[in-house]
Design an enzyme around this catalytic site. Structure first.
Site, short mmCIF file in Angstrom:
data_model
loop_
_atom_site.label_atom_id
_atom_site.label_comp_id
_atom_site.label_asym_id
_atom_site.label_seq_id
_atom_site.Cartn_x
_atom_site.Cartn_y
_atom_site.Cartn_z
N VAL A 188 2.93 3.42 1.24
CA VAL A 188 2.12 3.75 2.43
C VAL A 188 0.98 2.78 2.61
CG1 VAL A 188 0.44 5.47 1.28
CG2 VAL A 188 0.81 5.59 3.63
N ARG B 266 -7.24 1.75 -3.59
CA ARG B 266 -6.96 0.31 -3.86
C ARG B 266 -8.19 -0.12 -4.65
NH1 ARG B 266 -2.42 1.56 -3.06
NH2 ARG B 266 -0.98 0.37 -1.57
N HIS C 187 -1.71 2.85 -11.94
CA HIS C 187 -1.36 2.91 -10.51
C HIS C 187 -0.02 3.78 -10.29
CE1 HIS C 187 -1.31 0.77 -6.23
NE2 HIS C 187 -0.87 2.20 -6.04
#
Ligand code: NDP
Ligand code: DGY
Length: 328
Positions: free
Chosen positions: A84, A245, A293
């Protein structure tokens, strides 16, 4: 009988889940060149593989910039990323070349929100430390103040970026007894009503929150947002969580805040760089929990992401409406 050969070529930068790969391999419209590995495609191979391609299926670890687009040349009509987040794509360069972009919103929201809650609880209640103590023999007895942390009941949670994932995190946290749900961003969100969210300036969010959760996209505006000034405004008992992020955080400033007792703890699913070197100072801190992640990492979600990415690519190749097209 004569069958026309497909003339469109797509380059796929990684071995993706079978659900997606099969769709592409079965499609009559294209031939597939696959970087058939679980590891990222080396830059030189990416530049070679993309040459003359009409479609590119990439991952968030592939930097798609002018060099890649030039290597691809004028055939390239569509880029479909299995993510995304799209901060790895040079959107201006892509726009200039009239290339369409597909991405994977919504389908990973639940998995990522779930992981964010798991990371928040693990960090606030010091689970990795506790597990380590059990294994290393550090568990000598039940002790009144040993391994105490912070709970959600009666707390104030601040979400930076109440988008799809931010809202899904808020929805999951409310039933833990969260008293106030604050959020900041570019504008108030009508959907915040569902979680009784209060739109506040970032500074108020930082001063008042017991838990600060970062869920915004990485952009020039949010790059380095969480810096020294940011951490200084937080409570010394507050827990900081980032699943957006790594580059939203200034990691040197975070390290300072964690070691100086400016904040209580941090949980990160994303870092700069990725992977974080094993000798990185943050990894030596007990009050910093770092994950590799894995926000969207459930089998089912990754399968659905792969399928959507393939369908976006195919629609882009044939000039049809994509299931999820990024508006450029
Ligand atoms: P959304 O676009 O729905 O949400 C992003 C939110 O960030 C929007 O509400 C946006 O507000 C807000 N925002 C933009 N600029 C700012 C700013 N300056 N300050 C505060 N908020 C801001 O995206 P998703 O929720 O689907 O995903 C968010 C991000 O999460 C992705 O971009 C990706 O980087 C990351 N992610 C990480 C995963 C992981 O594995 N850890 C998994 C999936 C996603 P507005 O609407 O006003 O622009
Ligand atoms: C994304 O999709 O942007 C995530 O970081 C990985 O699922």
């Amino acid at each position: 009988m004569h069958f026309a050969q497909p003339v469109l070529r797509v380059f796929v930068t990684r071995r993706i889940p079978q659900e997606g790969l099969e769709l592409l391999q079965r499609a009559a419209v294209c031939t597939v060149s696959l970087w058939d590995s679980d590891e990222p495609v080396p830059r030189a191979e990416l530049l070679k593989g993309v040459e003359g391609a009409h479609g590119l299926l990439c991952l968030l670890s592939d930097r798609i910039d002018a060099e890649v687009l030039d290597a691809a040349g004028p055939n390239l009509k569509v880029i479909s990323t299995m993510s995304v987040g799209f901060d790895h794509l040079a959107i201006d360069e892509i726009k200039k070349r009239s290339i369409r972009v597909g991405y994977t919103p919504d389908v990973l929201t639940d998995a990522t929100a779930e992981l964010t809650v798991a990371l928040l609880l693990a960090t606030a209640r010091r689970l990795p430390e506790g597990i380590q103590e059990v294994k290393s023999g550090g568990w000598s007895s039940w002790k009144p103040l040993w391994l105490c942390g912070y709970g959600l009941s009666g707390s104030t949670v601040g979400v930076i970026g109440l988008g799809r994932i931010g809202l899904a995190v808020a929805r999951r946290l409310k039933p833990f007894g969260v008293k106030r749900l604050l959020y900041s961003g570019r504008q108030p969100k009508p959907q915040a009503q569902e979680v009784d969210g209060e739109y506040v300036p970032l500074d108020s969010l930082l001063c008042e929150s017991d838990f600060v959760v970062v869920s915004c996209a990485l952009s020039p505006e949010t790059q380095g947002l969480c810096d020294k000034a940011f951490f200084t405004k937080m409570k010394t008992t507050a827990v900081f969580i980032n699943t957006s992020r790594g580059a939203v955080v200034n990691q040197e400033d975070l390290y300072e805040a964690l070691t100086a007792g400016q904040i209580a703890a941090a949980g990160l699913d994303v870092t700069t760089p990725e992977p974080l070197p094993t000798d990185h100072p943050l990894l030596a801190l007990k009050n910093c929990v770092v994950l590799p992640h894995i926000g969207s990492a459930t089998y089912s979600t990754r399968g659905i992401m792969a399928k959507l990415t393939a369908n976006n690519l195919l629609a882009g190749l044939t000039g049809e409406a994509m299931p999820s097209e990024l508006k450029l």
